[in-house]
Design a protein around this motif. Structure first.
Motif, PDB file in Angstrom:
ATOM      1  N   GLU A   1      29.385  17.444  83.194  1.00  0.00           N
ATOM      2  CA  GLU A   1      29.450  18.417  82.117  1.00  0.00           C
ATOM      3  C   GLU A   1      28.097  19.101  81.954  1.00  0.00           C
ATOM      4  N   ILE A   2      28.143  20.265  81.340  1.00  0.00           N
ATOM      5  CA  ILE A   2      26.924  21.035  81.144  1.00  0.00           C
ATOM      6  C   ILE A   2      26.587  20.962  79.662  1.00  0.00           C
TER       7      ILE A   2
ATOM      8  N   THR B   1      21.480  17.738  83.143  1.00  0.00           N
ATOM      9  CA  THR B   1      22.914  17.536  83.097  1.00  0.00           C
ATOM     10  C   THR B   1      23.386  16.512  84.101  1.00  0.00           C
TER      11      THR B   1
ATOM     12  N   ASP C   1      26.648  15.447  86.569  1.00  0.00           N
ATOM     13  CA  ASP C   1      27.497  16.295  87.399  1.00  0.00           C
ATOM     14  C   ASP C   1      28.704  16.806  86.650  1.00  0.00           C
TER      15      ASP C   1
ATOM     16  N   SER D   1      25.605  22.806  92.367  1.00  0.00           N
ATOM     17  CA  SER D   1      24.852  21.855  91.560  1.00  0.00           C
ATOM     18  C   SER D   1      24.538  22.455  90.214  1.00  0.00           C
ATOM     19  N   TYR D   2      24.971  21.804  89.199  1.00  0.00           N
ATOM     20  CA  TYR D   2      24.693  22.287  87.851  1.00  0.00           C
ATOM     21  C   TYR D   2      23.220  22.157  87.499  1.00  0.00           C
ATOM     22  N   SER D   3      22.529  21.303  88.246  1.00  0.00           N
ATOM     23  CA  SER D   3      21.124  21.128  87.901  1.00  0.00           C
ATOM     24  C   SER D   3      20.349  22.434  88.101  1.00  0.00           C
TER      25      SER D   3
ATOM     26  N   LEU E   1      31.615  32.046  85.514  1.00  0.00           N
ATOM     27  CA  LEU E   1      31.321  31.295  84.307  1.00  0.00           C
ATOM     28  C   LEU E   1      32.309  31.628  83.196  1.00  0.00           C
TER      29      LEU E   1
ATOM     30  N   LYS F   1      31.758  26.467  81.164  1.00  0.00           N
ATOM     31  CA  LYS F   1      32.537  25.980  82.315  1.00  0.00           C
ATOM     32  C   LYS F   1      32.158  26.827  83.506  1.00  0.00           C
ATOM     33  N   ARG F   2      31.968  26.161  84.625  1.00  0.00           N
ATOM     34  CA  ARG F   2      31.578  26.919  85.813  1.00  0.00           C
ATOM     35  C   ARG F   2      32.556  26.617  86.935  1.00  0.00           C
TER      36      ARG F   2
ATOM     37  N   MET G   1      21.228  25.201  87.007  1.00  0.00           N
ATOM     38  CA  MET G   1      21.411  26.042  85.816  1.00  0.00           C
ATOM     39  C   MET G   1      20.465  25.677  84.701  1.00  0.00           C
ATOM     40  N   GLN G   2      19.863  24.524  84.848  1.00  0.00           N
ATOM     41  CA  GLN G   2      19.006  24.015  83.782  1.00  0.00           C
ATOM     42  C   GLN G   2      17.911  25.023  83.433  1.00  0.00           C
TER      43      GLN G   2
END
Lengths: 437, 1020
Positions: free
Chosen positions: B467-468, B463, B465, B439-441, B492, B486-487, B443-444
């Protein structure tokens, strides 16, 4: 000869004419030349009402109409005198957007002459297809509906409507005003799946704006064409639209939804069309100001119908006339929709319902007489009980807008006493005899 | 280690590979690995354990453990608990902070269908000719083969929404055969299959069946009933039976399976309850989501599969377009998420289904919504696990994580009542079959980034899903730069560029995430190509805490429901049924005629006295009707309002087996509109498409009550017959079509039906009926097959059912009466009967009643001689005559239609009012109870503003059995309430953030007439 004797003779004459069977018009020759109707309540058609009215018919026109106290008449001048005390005289009611004479039996396609094939058929005319001998017409006439706007229904631009009366030997004889209007079926924002009995889901009509654009382009081309006084190549369709742009032919646009009506308002403005009426107008009460400001009339398609939304007031269709009247929007009545031709005879009762739901009585009469005459440009001669106008009128024993008192005793169409008989009454008499045995 | 391990199966050979499908990862088993399959290569038996440690584990809805361990082996749960000692051969998965649930089970999954209930293609050719039921919509013998869906993206999406097990069937027809329960993610059918032949499936939709029958909802029910009777009868047949019927055999063999029936409408709950009673069966219903309004129809044992496909907000910003959505629709939008909790509160057992919901995201969002609306975590979990397992008789195998159960489980980031709940991985049969993308969330936040000794501040923004999004500055407040990240898993790649129109590349970084996202570090190259080091540390202080308030947003308030839950529905009804209407002009419609200044005393809904000058106790409520008129409630002998799914079962010349009573729709606005026209009673008739139509329903228009309450108790039985143009298919003259095509054939249709029915009667009186499945050995006579069609016609012969016959011309009227005289039946009522005036003597002699239109004609050839004098002439001839509507609009002006008989034919006022009161009551055999204002009759009354026969009057109050159901003076208040409720809902809807809202649709009312034929009776 005593006065009583004259009256008796006059009634004999009137009744004598009445007994001719069927729908055929009464022969012109037998009509008394000068007729006096007196003591009645006359509903003029312009909003006025005259008590103890004396109305004279001279030839095909109305001679005098006045309160008995204000007029001096020598009854010896009249061939026929009708005492109508306690009775009512009305101008013949006019039903708009009608299929009378174009449709005899709904279920039988061979009797249909109102829906031409093609999308843009403005030059198609109802008049030559009008069957003045229709059995249905004779049953409509006997309730006081004596004139109609006969209109086509098909395609996007359906064709030309005409005004007729109901005592013609043939369509030419019946013609009051030929090709007075052009009927347009406005695209609807909503397209329907299914069919009339099972409308199913409505969906947004994705083609709505495309259809409107197409219609606009058609009118633009027609307008440009009309600028040529003698075109090299004649376009029959555009020729039939010439008068629209000249301001002498009205367009009647069938449209229901508020937003669609606003598009019609915009369309008329953009095209510079002066004479516009919408037909239907289920949601006209939402755009009263816009209709009033752009001088667009509303032809109410049916008073006795169900509200278009379940959340609407139960009586919304009943009160539409009152709402239009209060807002100063010009309106008239049609009877279009299901069983439209035969049900036209109930026009007086639909007017009665509108009255019960707030419309002024004389305004209701006006909306079925003077107003349609004005819309069709025939008000100089038709639509009201006024001196010099055509004597197209009827006498009812009681209030013609109520169910039990609408008893039409005499009909005059352009001065001609007109039969009160019809197919249905003949069957009634025939089988009443059978029952009596 | 103390736990004892149950003996388990041999471990299937497994090989894990991961494949990336878009953003979702699905693990697929490569090889066929059943025990019975030969092995190509070296046997690969993996007898190892997997342990999920430090997790919050929901063993079942009632047992939850924190920081516990779940141990599985060979596809089964070994044990769960705290402080377990793990065997050496254990793969340990640290699930700290995670929550483990048993896989959800979708007992009504739509995974294998594109769209539910819309299969209507008649063009599909019949497959091979095969033995079965006469009607192709009946196919209970069909088995849903375990050809489970292999569309991996779709399967992964289902696993992501929590479902590891689904029950699938072939959604086609009325009796659809059995379903199969399968596990998702398994690659091999035999391993995926948990249970074949799990449940019988039914619906009211005939699906792709090319047979015209049934063509209506009522026909579908009749077909279902007849089939169950046939199965009963078939079971009792001996070896001498004339046919082998695999459909009926299947029904009889599969009686122990659960029956799952898909509803077409929430009101069909009532139909299912009726089926349960009639056949001593139980059904599990699949709801449509509006069952919270059908609680009266439920019983204490009702079982309901509840969809979570709540209606979406509509685009209602434009007030003109907003008008297209009805209050009913708006209210349902608001109330739908309360459906599950309301059902539970009312004792209904429920399962939840994802059926028809396109995406995992939407399902989880709606599940959360239902929980916000009061569905408890425990009940939700039960409805997704234990309950479906139990209903499928698989409770001992799946549905929980108890010892020995299948290891179908999901590992989630948190509990499912949380906003950000996600399924991180999903295991079925002990194998990981799904793993979500990281989950990119997570990374916030704000990072202090150091690249090659230089300081930067990096913000990772909220973000989506895909793009960051970032912001980057040199130092804390320096030059603006660009960073794109990019993950891939925990790796990374970051590109740092200048913020110019043609950006310059400053750094290309690569690295890894560690310490739960707190630290990123790695290597990279600068613009010169030199290798450098970099690191980023999350600034916990600067990183905004997850908005706590979000999860604490106010719980939605449960809306009030009206009866019915739409415009003009009421909150409560006055129960006061004792009162005196004083000083009215009373049209008694009896020998008393019209009484001036009379009082009508009503006690408990029954008329006690009528007259003038009586003294009444003081304490009784008085309704002053001075200057008003009072009539009996109007009776519409011929109506088609409030009928669901079609009025015509037209596909056969006789459809005597269908019952309009099965399809009453008490939520139809026309019921209220007609109350407003003074109508209190109506006969809801089958249409006139075939000679012998269906059975009528006699109802009172008790707005806001249920169908059952509207139906008149112990009402006489009626059936619709029809003659003439509709019956002989005047609009469809295909000679291969349904018989008859002429009036000649119409006569034969009736003759045949009655002769068959009397022979049926004769044989059934001499033969035993099928009772249960066993037949007494002693009986040698053949069993009588119960024929619902002939049963109804038999009732006519026995004067237990009355005929209302649609008719126009004299020839056919005489024909039916003559046929009746010769075959021993009577025509109770000719309806329409527009040429009745021609044969009035014959009708009187036969004893027929007439129910006619006031003035309709010219719509068909057969009404060419219809005359408006008809009603008056029939009345004069001594035929009991009524005026009916057959039309929802005219139905609210029946008083006006009656008044026309004074104009046409000169009936008196008293005669005219009787045409819509006592006369129809007589022809309906209800004149003991209704139709006139006389002591002892039901207080069905209308107060009119004036003369009821005038166009200038309207109904002011309409009472049914003393209950005031309509009050004209309340309309403006009701309108205001409708407006304000609409406004509130529209404003709420505008605030709703659903993307791509659809414009509301205008629902044109179905305007049913006699000749209305439906193309798809299930379209609501």
């Amino acid at each position: 000869m005593s006065k009583i004797g004259i009256i008796g003779m006059a009634l004999f004459i009137v009744i004598g004419i009445d007994s001719t069977y069927g729908q055929t018009p009464s022969p012109r020759l037998k009509s008394p030349k000068k007729i006096l109707i007196r003591y009645a309540t006359a509903h003029v058609g312009n909003g006025e009402v005259i008590d103890n009215a004396y109305l004279t018919i001279e030839g095909d026109e109305i001679g005098i109409l006045a309160n008995g106290n204000n007029v001096r008449i020598n009854i010896l001048d009249y061939d026929s005198i009708i005492d109508a005390e306690g009775k009512h005289i009305y101008p013949g009611f006019i039903v708009m957007d009608s299929r009378l004479g174009l449709n005899e039996i709904d279920a039988i396609a061979a009797t249909h002459d109102f829906n031409e094939t093609g999308e843009y058929t403005p030059s198609v005319r109802t008049l030559p297809a009008f069957n003045s001998e229709s059995k249905v017409i004779s049953t409509v006439r006997t309730n006081g509906v004596l004139m109609a706007q006969i209109a086509p229904t098909g395609g996007r631009v359906s064709g030309s409507s005409s005004c007729v009366h109901f005592n013609g030997w043939n369509w030419q004889d019946a013609t009051v005003e030929a090709d007075e209007g052009t009927f347009v079926n406005w695209p609807s924002r909503y397209g329907y799946r299914g069919w009339w009995a099972e409308p199913g889901d409505a969906k947004m009509n994705k083609k709505y704006s495309e259809d409107c654009q197409e219609l606009l382009a058609y009118f633009q081309d027609a307008k440009a064409y009309s600028k040529q006084s003698k075109p090299v190549v004649t376009n029959l369709a555009f020729e039939s639209m010439r008068q629209i742009f000249e301001g002498s032919k009205r367009i009647y646009v069938r449209v229901d939804w508020a937003k669609d009506i606003l598009d019609v308002v915009q369309f008329a403005k953009e095209m510079g069309i002066k004479q516009v009426a919408i037909v239907g107008g289920a949601e006209a009460h939402l755009v009263l100001t816009e209709l009033k400001e752009s001088n667009i009339a509303v032809i109410i398609d049916r008073v006795h119908k169900l509200p278009v939304h379940p959340d609407d007031p139960l009586d919304q269709p009943f009160t539409l006339a009152k709402q239009l009247s209060e807002a100063g929007v010009v309106f008239a009545f049609a009877m279009s929709g299901g069983m439209e031709h035969m049900i036209s005879r109930n026009l007086p009762f639909e007017m009665g319902t509108a009255v019960h739901y707030g419309l002024d009585y004389e305004n209701a009469i006006k909306a079925a007489t003077q107003t349609p005459a004005k819309l069709m440009g025939i008000d100089a001669k038709y639509g009201t009980l006024e001196s010099g106008k055509k004597a197209t009128l009827f006498i009812s024993t009681g209030d013609a807008l109520d169910l039990s008192t609408n008893q039409v005793e005499a009909i005059f169409i352009e001065g001609r006493s007109t039969s009160l008989k019809n197919h249905q009454q003949a069957l009634f008499e025939k089988y009443a005899k059978k029952q009596a045995h | 280690m103390k736990a004892t391990f149950p003996k388990l199966f041999l471990t299937p050979r497994m090989k894990l590979t991961s494949t990336v499908f878009g953003l979702l990862t699905l693990f697929v088993l490569n090889a066929s690995a059943q025990e019975t399959f030969p092995v190509n290569g070296v046997h690969d038996v993996r007898q190892v354990y997997h342990a999920f440690t430090n997790a919050k584990i929901f063993v079942n809805p009632d047992v939850v453990m924190d920081s516990a361990t779940l141990l599985i082996k060979e596809g089964r749960v070994v044990v769960s608990g705290k402080g377990l000692a793990l065997p050496a051969e254990t793969v340990v998965h640290d699930c700290k902070g995670k929550t483990i649930y048993p896989s959800f089970i979708d007992i009504y999954s739509g995974l294998n269908v594109a769209k539910r209930g819309k299969i209507q293609e008649k063009t599909k050719p019949l497959q091979v000719q095969k033995a079965g039921n006469w009607n192709p919509a009946i196919r209970p013998e069909f088995d849903y083969a375990a050809t489970f869906p292999t569309e991996k993206k779709k399967t992964a999406d289902w696993l992501e929404s929590g479902f590891g097990v689904v029950n699938l069937h072939d959604r086609d027809g009325i009796m659809r055969g059995t379903s199969s329960v399968i596990m998702l993610g398994q690659n091999n059918p035999n391993e995926a299959l948990i249970q074949a032949g799990a449940a019988n499936h039914l619906s009211f939709s005939k699906g792709t069946s090319p047979d015209d029958y049934p063509s209506s909802f009522i026909g579908a029910i009749a077909l279902m009933r007849q089939t169950y009777y046939d199965a009963k009868w078939y079971a009792g047949l001996g070896a001498t039976k004339k046919e082998v019927n695999p459909s009926l055999e299947a029904i009889n063999k599969r009686t122990s399976l659960p029956n799952i029936i898909e509803l077409n409408h929430s009101l069909s709950v009532r139909n299912v309850e009726l089926l349960e009673k009639e056949f001593d069966k139980t059904f599990i219903m699949v709801g449509v989501g509006k069952e919270y309004l059908a609680l009266k129809e439920m019983t204490s044992t009702s079982k309901m599969i509840v969809p979570l496909n709540f209606p979406k907000a509509l685009a209602v910003e434009d007030p003109y377009l907003a008008r297209m959505s009805s209050l009913e629709e708006l209210k349902h939008w608001e109330a739908a998420p309360f459906n599950p909790v309301i059902l539970i509160e009312n004792g209904v057992q429920i399962c939840l289904t994802r059926d028809t919901i396109a995406s995992s995201k939407e399902f989880l969002k709606n599940l959360k919504k239902a929980m916000d609306c009061g569905l408890s975590h425990k009940e939700a979990l039960r409805a997704l696990t234990i309950t479906p397992a139990t209903w499928l008789n698989l409770g001992s195998n799946i549905g929980s994580l108890e010892i020995g159960k299948m290891a179908n489980l999901m590992i989630c980031n948190t509990t499912m009542d949380q906003e950000d709940f996600r399924v991180e991985s999903h295991w079925t049969r002990g194998v990981k079959v799904f793993e979500s993308d990281p989950s990119y969330s997570d990374m916030q936040g704000v990072y202090n980034l150091v690249v090659d000794g230089k300081d930067f501040m990096l913000k990772v923004l909220p973000t989506s899903d895909k793009e960051i999004k970032t912001e980057l500055t040199a130092g804390t407040k320096g030059e603006k730069l660009r960073a794109s990240i990019k993950r891939e898993g925990e790796l990374l790649a970051i590109l740092i560029q200048s913020n110019d129109t043609l950006p310059k590349v400053l750094y290309q970084l690569t690295g890894k995430i560690s310490f739960q996202g707190g630290v990123w570090d790695g290597r990279g190259q600068n613009s010169e190509g030199d290798w450098i080091n970099w690191a980023a540390i999350k600034d916990r202080k600067a990183t905004p805490k997850k908005a706590e308030s979000k999860s604490k947003t106010q719980a939605p308030v449960r809306p009030n429901f009206n009866h019915p839950n739409m415009a003009y529905g009421w909150d409560s009804l006055s129960g006061e049924r004792t009162f005196i209407i004083t000083n009215a002009t009373v049209w008694t419609a009896s020998s008393q005629g019209v009484l001036e200044h009379a009082d009508v005393y009503v006690v408990d809904g029954i008329i006690k006295s009528v007259g003038t000058g009586s003294l009444f106790p003081d304490n009784i409520k008085r309704i002053n009707a001075n200057g008003k008129h009072l009539t009996p409630g109007l009776i519409d002998e011929h109506s088609h309002i409030g009928i669901r799914g079609g009025v015509n079962e037209w596909a056969q010349s006789s459809s005597a087996e269908v019952r309009i009573g099965d399809a009453i729709d008490p939520w139809n606005i026309n019921i209220y509109r007609q109350l407003g026209g003074g109508v209190t009673t109506a006969q809801l008739l089958h249409g006139s498409a075939n000679p012998i139509g269906g059975q009528s329903a006699l109802i009172k228009l008790k707005w806001g009550q249920s169908a059952e309450e509207m139906l008149i108790d112990n009402a006489p039985n009626f059936i619709k017959f029809a003659l003439g143009e509709n019956v002989k298919r005047s609009n469809n003259r295909d000679p291969k079509g349904r018989f008859p095509l002429t009036r000649m054939g119409v006569e034969q249709s009736f003759a045949d039906a009655f002769i068959r029915a009397s022979e049926y009667q004769r044989s059934s009186s001499s033969q035993p009926e099928a009772k249960g499945s066993k037949r007494e050995e002693t009986s040698t006579k053949p069993l009588q097959r119960k024929d619902l069609e002939l049963e109804a016609i038999k009732e006519i012969l026995n004067e237990e059912r009355f005929i209302t016959c649609h008719s126009y011309v004299q020839s056919e009227i005489l024909m039916l009466m003559a046929l009746g005289d010769s075959l021993g039946f009577k025509v109770n009522t000719f309806t329409h009967i527009l040429e009745g005036y021609k044969v009035s003597e014959e009708m009187r002699a036969h004893g027929a009643n007439a129910s006619t239109f006031s003035d309709w004609w010219a719509y068909k050839f057969e009404v060419n001689d219809a005359i408006p004098y008809n009603a008056a002439m029939l009345t004069r001839a001594g035929v009991n005559t009524g005026i009916n509507s057959d039309d929802a609009e005219m139905g609210r002006r029946l008083n006006q239609e009656a008044a026309k008989t004074m104009k046409y034919g000169g009936l008196s006022r008293e005669e005219a009012i009787k045409l819509v009161t006592i006369n129809p009551a007589k022809m309906l055999h209800l004149d003991d109870e209704i139709g006139s204002i006389e002591p002892g009759k039901s207080a069905d009354l209308v107060i009119w503003s004036g003369d009821p026969l005038s166009v200038y009057s309207h109904a002011e109050k309409t009472f049914i059995e003393g209950v005031l159901y309509f009050e004209q003076s309340k309309l403006s208040g009701q309108q205001a309430a409708i407006q304000s409720e609409r406004t509130r809902l529209i404003q709420t809807m505008i605030q709703d953030k659903t993307p791509n809202k659809k414009t509301p649709k205008h629902k044109e009312e179905k305007h049913m007439h006699c000749d209305t034929l439906l193309e798809n009776y299930l379209e609501e």
